[in-house]
Design a protein around this motif. Structure first.
Motif, PDB file in Angstrom:
ATOM      1  N   MET A   1       7.355  54.982  35.982  1.00 46.81           N
ATOM      2  CA  MET A   1       6.720  56.276  35.938  1.00 46.81           C
ATOM      3  C   MET A   1       7.748  57.384  36.077  1.00 46.81           C
ATOM      4  N   SER A   2       7.475  58.517  35.479  1.00 48.36           N
ATOM      5  CA  SER A   2       8.429  59.616  35.553  1.00 48.36           C
ATOM      6  C   SER A   2       8.074  60.584  36.676  1.00 48.36           C
ATOM      7  N   GLN A   3       9.047  61.382  37.021  1.00 53.50           N
ATOM      8  CA  GLN A   3       8.846  62.387  38.055  1.00 53.50           C
ATOM      9  C   GLN A   3       7.771  63.380  37.625  1.00 53.50           C
ATOM     10  N   ILE A   4       7.133  63.973  38.626  1.00 57.47           N
ATOM     11  CA  ILE A   4       6.137  65.007  38.378  1.00 57.47           C
ATOM     12  C   ILE A   4       6.668  66.307  38.948  1.00 57.47           C
ATOM     13  N   ILE A   5       6.716  67.308  38.102  1.00 60.94           N
ATOM     14  CA  ILE A   5       7.200  68.634  38.484  1.00 60.94           C
ATOM     15  C   ILE A   5       6.002  69.565  38.456  1.00 60.94           C
ATOM     16  N   LEU A   6       5.852  70.350  39.498  1.00 64.14           N
ATOM     17  CA  LEU A   6       4.744  71.299  39.475  1.00 64.14           C
ATOM     18  C   LEU A   6       5.115  72.574  40.184  1.00 64.14           C
ATOM     19  N   THR A   7       4.394  73.622  39.807  1.00 61.23           N
ATOM     20  CA  THR A   7       4.472  74.879  40.526  1.00 61.23           C
ATOM     21  C   THR A   7       3.066  75.231  40.991  1.00 61.23           C
ATOM     22  N   ALA A   8       3.001  75.797  42.167  1.00 60.95           N
ATOM     23  CA  ALA A   8       1.751  76.319  42.711  1.00 60.95           C
ATOM     24  C   ALA A   8       2.006  77.792  42.996  1.00 60.95           C
ATOM     25  N   LEU A  90      -2.071  75.814  39.755  1.00 58.33           N
ATOM     26  CA  LEU A  90      -1.158  74.679  39.650  1.00 58.33           C
ATOM     27  C   LEU A  90      -0.779  74.482  38.192  1.00 58.33           C
ATOM     28  N   THR A  91       0.526  74.328  37.947  1.00 57.86           N
ATOM     29  CA  THR A  91       1.035  74.040  36.615  1.00 57.86           C
ATOM     30  C   THR A  91       1.913  72.808  36.711  1.00 57.86           C
ATOM     31  N   PHE A  92       1.589  71.799  35.906  1.00 55.47           N
ATOM     32  CA  PHE A  92       2.345  70.547  35.891  1.00 55.47           C
ATOM     33  C   PHE A  92       3.277  70.544  34.695  1.00 55.47           C
ATOM     34  N   PHE A  93       4.498  70.055  34.911  1.00 57.41           N
ATOM     35  CA  PHE A  93       5.525  70.016  33.868  1.00 57.41           C
ATOM     36  C   PHE A  93       6.015  68.586  33.697  1.00 57.41           C
ATOM     37  N   ARG A  94       6.615  68.337  32.566  1.00 56.91           N
ATOM     38  CA  ARG A  94       7.287  67.071  32.333  1.00 56.91           C
ATOM     39  C   ARG A  94       8.653  67.366  31.718  1.00 56.91           C
ATOM     40  N   LYS A  95       9.620  66.512  32.033  1.00 55.55           N
ATOM     41  CA  LYS A  95      10.953  66.676  31.458  1.00 55.55           C
ATOM     42  C   LYS A  95      10.928  66.262  30.001  1.00 55.55           C
ATOM     43  N   LEU A  96      11.676  66.971  29.203  1.00 57.39           N
ATOM     44  CA  LEU A  96      11.807  66.618  27.792  1.00 57.39           C
ATOM     45  C   LEU A  96      13.090  65.850  27.563  1.00 57.39           C
TER      46      LEU A  96
END
Length: 96
Positions: A1-8, A90-96
């Motif tokens: 599984m990949s890391q989860i990046i988020l901003t709140a 909440l905004t979730f991001f993924r690495k490209l």
């Protein structure tokens, strides 16, 4: 599984900026010790001290799930109505 990046992102009620900043900052050390926490930082907008953002990177979804059951998150959820104006975005991001 990949890391989860988020901003709140959220705003605090007028007049509570300093107290909210102190409280939110106090949550950083215990969260940073949680298993699976890679980054857990708090920021405020340079020209708007009522606007805050948590920038978080977690190992995986299981780490986020565990964080949401941990004491610091429960404290955040319980005390948020004292300070936070509205719901955090909440905004979730993924690495490209």
């Amino acid at each position: 599984m990949s890391q989860i990046i988020l901003t709140a992102t959220f705003r605090v009620r007028p007049g509570t900026e300093a107290e909210a900043a102190a409280w939110l900052t106090s949550l950083l050390p215990p969260v940073r010790k949680e298993d699976g926490c890679i980054i857990y930082d708090l920021h405020t907008v340079a020209d708007d001290p009522a606007s805050f953002m948590f920038h978080e990177i977690w190992r995986d979804q299981a780490a986020i799930d565990a964080h949401m059951q941990a004491a610091p998150f429960k404290e955040f959820a319980a005390r948020s109505p004292e300070f936070i104006d509205g719901e955090p975005k909440l905004t979730f991001f993924r690495k490209l």
